[in-house]
Scaffold this motif. Structure first.
Motif, short mmCIF file in Angstrom:
data_model
loop_
_atom_site.label_atom_id
_atom_site.label_comp_id
_atom_site.label_asym_id
_atom_site.label_seq_id
_atom_site.Cartn_x
_atom_site.Cartn_y
_atom_site.Cartn_z
N PRO A 59 0.81 -1.23 0.00
CA PRO A 59 0.00 0.00 0.00
C PRO A 59 0.84 1.28 0.00
O PRO A 59 0.34 2.34 -0.37
N GLY A 102 -2.58 8.79 3.04
CA GLY A 102 -3.05 7.43 3.28
C GLY A 102 -2.67 6.92 4.65
O GLY A 102 -1.85 7.50 5.37
N THR A 128 -4.41 -3.29 7.12
CA THR A 128 -5.52 -2.58 6.50
C THR A 128 -5.01 -1.26 5.96
O THR A 128 -4.27 -0.55 6.65
N ASP A 129 -5.38 -0.93 4.73
CA ASP A 129 -4.92 0.33 4.14
C ASP A 129 -6.10 1.13 3.60
O ASP A 129 -7.20 0.61 3.44
N THR A 130 -5.82 2.40 3.33
CA THR A 130 -6.82 3.29 2.75
C THR A 130 -6.50 3.54 1.27
O THR A 130 -6.84 4.59 0.74
N GLY A 131 -5.87 2.56 0.65
CA GLY A 131 -5.47 2.69 -0.75
C GLY A 131 -6.64 2.59 -1.71
O GLY A 131 -7.81 2.65 -1.30
N GLY A 191 -7.87 0.14 -3.29
CA GLY A 191 -8.64 -1.10 -3.29
C GLY A 191 -8.33 -1.95 -4.50
O GLY A 191 -7.62 -1.54 -5.41
N SER A 211 -11.54 -6.28 0.21
CA SER A 211 -11.22 -5.01 -0.41
C SER A 211 -12.47 -4.36 -0.99
O SER A 211 -13.42 -5.04 -1.39
N LYS A 264 -11.81 2.48 -1.29
CA LYS A 264 -11.80 2.54 0.18
C LYS A 264 -10.62 1.79 0.80
O LYS A 264 -10.35 1.97 1.98
N GLY A 265 -9.96 0.91 0.06
CA GLY A 265 -8.80 0.23 0.61
C GLY A 265 -8.96 -1.28 0.67
O GLY A 265 -9.95 -1.84 0.21
N SER A 266 -7.95 -1.90 1.27
CA SER A 266 -7.90 -3.36 1.36
C SER A 266 -7.43 -3.78 2.74
O SER A 266 -6.72 -3.04 3.42
#
Length: 182
Positions: A65, A73, A94-97, A99, A146, A150-152
């Motif tokens: 990410p 992020g 958990t990331d805010t990447g 997705g 994911s 919104k992220g994964s």
């Protein structure tokens, strides 16, 4: 040279594994404007893993990410008891990447596959397949949840104590970089 990687499982605190990864990757994350945070459940029992391989898995899961960061992020490393299995611990990233598109999620753990996310730094497509093999060699599971935009979240289910399973004895796993499935 043999293509086999020996595992040497031992009792390892999840918090120390996650803290070490966060400390090592924070400078790279800061350059990409990504914050790294941790959330560890209290009184979490030790994992029974080979720390060298789980460290590499975590490194891959946190580094990915950072390669595709949104503005400001966040990456959260977390660990908690598995509510479905008392002998297991869930460890996640958990990331805010951006997705992973639904049509691509089923192949993220296949060799040489990459997502179609724009702005991604080039890689080999071997990081996540290595993660899957390493986690499964420990008798665990890994999966991704994911949502595009919104992220994964990548989740590992790992053995928390010695007692019946692959993680009890030294073992090894193969990771052939050139072989393709099929």
């Amino acid at each position: 040279e043999s293509g086999e990687l020996p595992l040497h499982p031992e009792a390892v605190e999840a918090e120390s594994l996650l803290r070490d990864i966060a400390t090592r990757l924070r400078p790279l994350a800061a350059d990409a404007h990504v914050a790294i945070n941790m959330l560890i459940a209290p009184n979490l029992p030790a994992l029974h893993v080979d720390p060298k391989f789980i460290d590499r898995v975590l490194h891959n899961l946190v580094d990915n990410p950072i390669k595709v960061p949104p503005d400001d992020g966040h990456v959260k490393l977390w660990a908690k008891p598995d509510p479905e299995n008392g002998d297991k611990v869930l460890v996640g990233v958990t990331d805010t990447g951006p997705g992973i598109p639904p049509q691509e999620r089923h192949r993220v753990f296949e060799k040489f596959q990459q997502t179609s996310v724009a702005g991604r730094r080039a890689g080999t497509g071997l990081g996540l397949p290595f993660c899957k093999l390493a986690v499964e060699a420990h008798g665990g599971q890994i999966w991704v949840e994911s949502e595009v935009g919104k992220g994964s979240t990548f989740v590992m289910r790992l053995q928390r104590k010695v007692g019946g399973g692959v993680a009890d004895a030294e073992s090894s796993f193969s990771f052939d970089l050139l072989a393709t499935d099929g």
